[in-house]
Scaffold this motif. Structure first.
Motif, short mmCIF file in Angstrom:
data_model
loop_
_atom_site.label_atom_id
_atom_site.label_comp_id
_atom_site.label_asym_id
_atom_site.label_seq_id
_atom_site.Cartn_x
_atom_site.Cartn_y
_atom_site.Cartn_z
N GLY A 126 -44.84 -32.42 17.45
CA GLY A 126 -46.26 -32.06 17.53
C GLY A 126 -46.47 -30.57 17.70
N GLY A 127 -45.63 -29.92 18.50
CA GLY A 127 -45.74 -28.48 18.68
C GLY A 127 -45.54 -27.73 17.36
N ARG B 32 -43.00 -29.03 23.84
CA ARG B 32 -44.14 -28.55 23.06
C ARG B 32 -43.99 -27.07 22.73
NH1 ARG B 32 -49.01 -32.11 26.04
NH2 ARG B 32 -47.97 -34.11 25.63
N ARG B 33 -43.51 -26.30 23.70
CA ARG B 33 -43.26 -24.89 23.42
C ARG B 33 -42.14 -24.73 22.40
NH1 ARG B 33 -41.31 -20.10 27.66
NH2 ARG B 33 -40.49 -18.71 26.05
N ASP C 288 -40.48 -23.30 16.94
CA ASP C 288 -39.81 -23.70 15.69
C ASP C 288 -40.75 -23.50 14.50
OD1 ASP C 288 -37.59 -24.47 17.13
OD2 ASP C 288 -38.06 -26.61 17.08
N GLY C 289 -42.01 -23.94 14.66
CA GLY C 289 -42.98 -23.82 13.58
C GLY C 289 -43.30 -22.38 13.24
N LEU C 290 -43.39 -21.52 14.26
CA LEU C 290 -43.64 -20.10 14.02
C LEU C 290 -42.46 -19.47 13.30
CD1 LEU C 290 -45.25 -18.92 17.40
CD2 LEU C 290 -46.42 -19.46 15.26
N ALA C 291 -41.25 -19.86 13.71
CA ALA C 291 -40.05 -19.28 13.10
C ALA C 291 -39.97 -19.58 11.61
CB ALA C 291 -38.80 -19.81 13.81
N GLU C 292 -40.49 -20.72 11.19
CA GLU C 292 -40.50 -21.06 9.77
C GLU C 292 -41.26 -20.01 8.96
OE1 GLU C 292 -42.21 -24.91 9.46
OE2 GLU C 292 -40.59 -25.91 10.56
N ALA C 293 -42.24 -19.34 9.61
CA ALA C 293 -43.04 -18.31 8.93
C ALA C 293 -42.59 -16.91 9.30
CB ALA C 293 -44.52 -18.50 9.29
N GLU D 187 -36.39 -56.03 17.94
CA GLU D 187 -35.06 -55.92 18.52
C GLU D 187 -35.16 -55.10 19.81
OE1 GLU D 187 -31.60 -55.93 19.83
OE2 GLU D 187 -31.95 -57.05 17.97
N PRO D 188 -34.85 -55.69 20.97
CA PRO D 188 -35.08 -55.02 22.24
C PRO D 188 -34.23 -53.78 22.45
CG PRO D 188 -33.82 -57.03 22.57
CD PRO D 188 -34.29 -57.04 21.15
N ARG D 189 -33.16 -53.61 21.69
CA ARG D 189 -32.31 -52.46 21.90
C ARG D 189 -32.68 -51.29 20.98
NH1 ARG D 189 -28.37 -53.89 25.29
NH2 ARG D 189 -27.29 -51.93 24.97
N ASP D 190 -33.72 -51.45 20.19
CA ASP D 190 -34.16 -50.37 19.33
C ASP D 190 -34.75 -49.23 20.16
OD1 ASP D 190 -33.44 -51.66 17.07
OD2 ASP D 190 -35.45 -52.20 16.42
N VAL D 191 -34.55 -47.99 19.67
CA VAL D 191 -35.25 -46.85 20.22
C VAL D 191 -36.69 -46.88 19.69
CG1 VAL D 191 -35.37 -44.34 20.36
CG2 VAL D 191 -33.15 -45.48 20.30
N THR D 192 -37.66 -46.78 20.57
CA THR D 192 -39.06 -46.76 20.14
C THR D 192 -39.53 -45.32 20.08
OG1 THR D 192 -39.45 -48.90 21.21
CG2 THR D 192 -41.38 -47.59 20.62
N LYS D 193 -39.85 -44.84 18.89
CA LYS D 193 -40.30 -43.47 18.71
C LYS D 193 -41.73 -43.46 18.17
CE LYS D 193 -35.75 -41.40 17.96
NZ LYS D 193 -34.91 -40.55 17.08
N MET D 194 -42.56 -42.63 18.77
CA MET D 194 -43.96 -42.50 18.36
C MET D 194 -44.15 -41.12 17.75
SD MET D 194 -44.76 -45.48 19.51
CE MET D 194 -46.54 -45.54 19.28
N GLU D 195 -44.86 -41.06 16.64
CA GLU D 195 -45.06 -39.78 15.96
C GLU D 195 -46.43 -39.19 16.25
OE1 GLU D 195 -44.18 -39.50 11.88
OE2 GLU D 195 -42.12 -40.24 12.07
N PRO D 196 -46.48 -37.93 16.72
CA PRO D 196 -47.77 -37.25 16.88
C PRO D 196 -48.28 -36.78 15.53
CG PRO D 196 -45.97 -35.76 17.43
CD PRO D 196 -45.34 -37.09 17.11
#
Length: 357
Positions: free
Chosen positions: A188-189, A219-220, A225-230, A335-344
């Motif tokens: 998200g950052g 977040r920082r 990272d995003g600034l470095a791309e530019a 599957e209970p052993r899955d990693v749950t990842k949420m995308e901003p």
């Protein structure tokens, strides 16, 4: 095993009594006859939504055939815990706490579970002993740990020691997959940085959250990272630390906008601080976004309650709460052993605009 093919009698070893000449079935008998686990039968009895329809129908048919009814005393002894789920939090943002509670309640609806909350202070000398007392006093089925409590390894160690199930919500993976929901704040950052750069800004400042929150660092890190791309970067003078509160946003905004040259864009670690920067800009006689772009993080209710409405990074906090309950209670559909990842994701509103001419 289909109910139509179940034996017409209960084996001798499962006898607990005789009613009308027929042996009384136990929960173990129902599980065996339905071809499922005892835990799944328990979920059906307690009207949990986390059972497949076909499985539920099969179990209910066996229960009806054998006239099974759970013994309340035996049920209490079997579980040795209440049907309570705890939320343990230390978070300065009240809207985060409310949204998380709403999500947890969404996930509990129809399950027979109830929510109890325990606000705490990580800096307190009795922090861990208070948590232990809360869990043991309430005989909790399990707990959900939002940031920043979720980031404290001592809490996870304590819960493992006393045998209490838990789910940790954090911006990075800190535990076994079955214990984690990952918010991916760094992603998200980076999205916020790309948006600000695309608008042409180069004098960019950042207001971070408290050092004790992992999300502040993620977040920082993502923003840099995003600034470095530019080909851009943050200097130490471009960064001030807030407290994830409106008041700290005002104070940090006053400091940044008093500098010369002042920034043309400010990314804030959450929406509360971004709303504070809007007030600081008004005090300084600046218009947003004509003179200053302001971007927040979280997309809580305040983001659309202020003027101009905030461009921000949306995090699905309420949805995360619902999924946390599913993982904790146990959802047979995932599957209970899955990693749950949420995308901003970036939500563009009126508080961001092109760099001033």
């Amino acid at each position: 095993m289909s109910p139509s093919k179940t034996p017409s009698t209960i084996p001798e070893e499962s006898e607990t009594g005789v009613e009308g000449g027929r042996r009384r079935a136990t929960i173990n008998d129902i599980a065996r006859l339905a071809g499922v686990s005892k835990k799944t039968v328990s979920r059906v009895i307690n009207q949990s939504p986390f059972v497949r329809d076909e499985t539920r129908e099969r179990i209910e048919a066996v229960i009806a055939e054998w006239g099974y009814a759970p013994d309340p005393q035996a049920r209490g002894l079997a579980f040795r815990r209440s049907f309570l789920i705890g939320m343990i939090y230390d978070n300065p943002n009240p809207q985060y706490v409310v949204n998380m509670q709403l999500g947890l309640l969404d996930g509990m609806r129809g399950s027979g579970f109830e929510l109890v909350v325990h606000p705490c202070n990580r800096a307190s000398p009795t922090f861990l002993t208070d948590i232990r007392a809360f869990v043991e006093r309430q005989k909790l089925f399990g707990v959900v740990l939002p940031p920043s409590v979720s980031e404290d390894e001592r809490v996870a160690k304590l819960l493992n020691e006393i045998g209490c199930a838990y789910i940790r919500i954090a911006s990075v993976e800190l535990d076994k997959p079955e214990h984690m929901i990952v918010g991916q704040d760094r992603m998200g950052g980076a999205q916020a940085a790309r948006h600000i750069v695309e608008l042409g800004h180069k004098r960019i400042a950042f207001i971070s959250g408290p050092e004790t929150f992992r999300s502040s660092h993620e977040r920082r890190g993502g923003f840099e990272d995003g600034l470095a791309e530019a080909g851009l970067s943050l200097s130490p003078n471009d960064i001030v630390q807030g407290a994830y509160t409106f008041e700290s946003g005002v104070a940090c905004g006053d400091e940044l906008l008093s500098r010369s040259p002042r920034p043309t864009a400010i990314f804030c670690g959450n929406d509360e601080m971004a709303a504070g920067v809007l007030q600081s800009a008004r005090k300084a006689g600046l218009s947003v976004p004509q003179d200053l772009t302001v971007v927040g993080f979280d997309d809580f209710q305040i983001a659309q309650a202020v003027w101009p409405p905030l461009t921000t990074i949306h995090t699905p906090t309420r949805e995360i709460g619902r999924i946390a309950v599913e993982k904790l209670i146990g959802d047979e559909r995932r599957e209970p052993r899955d990693v749950t990842k949420m995308e901003p994701n970036l939500v563009i509103r009126q508080s961001s605009g092109p760099v001033p001419a």
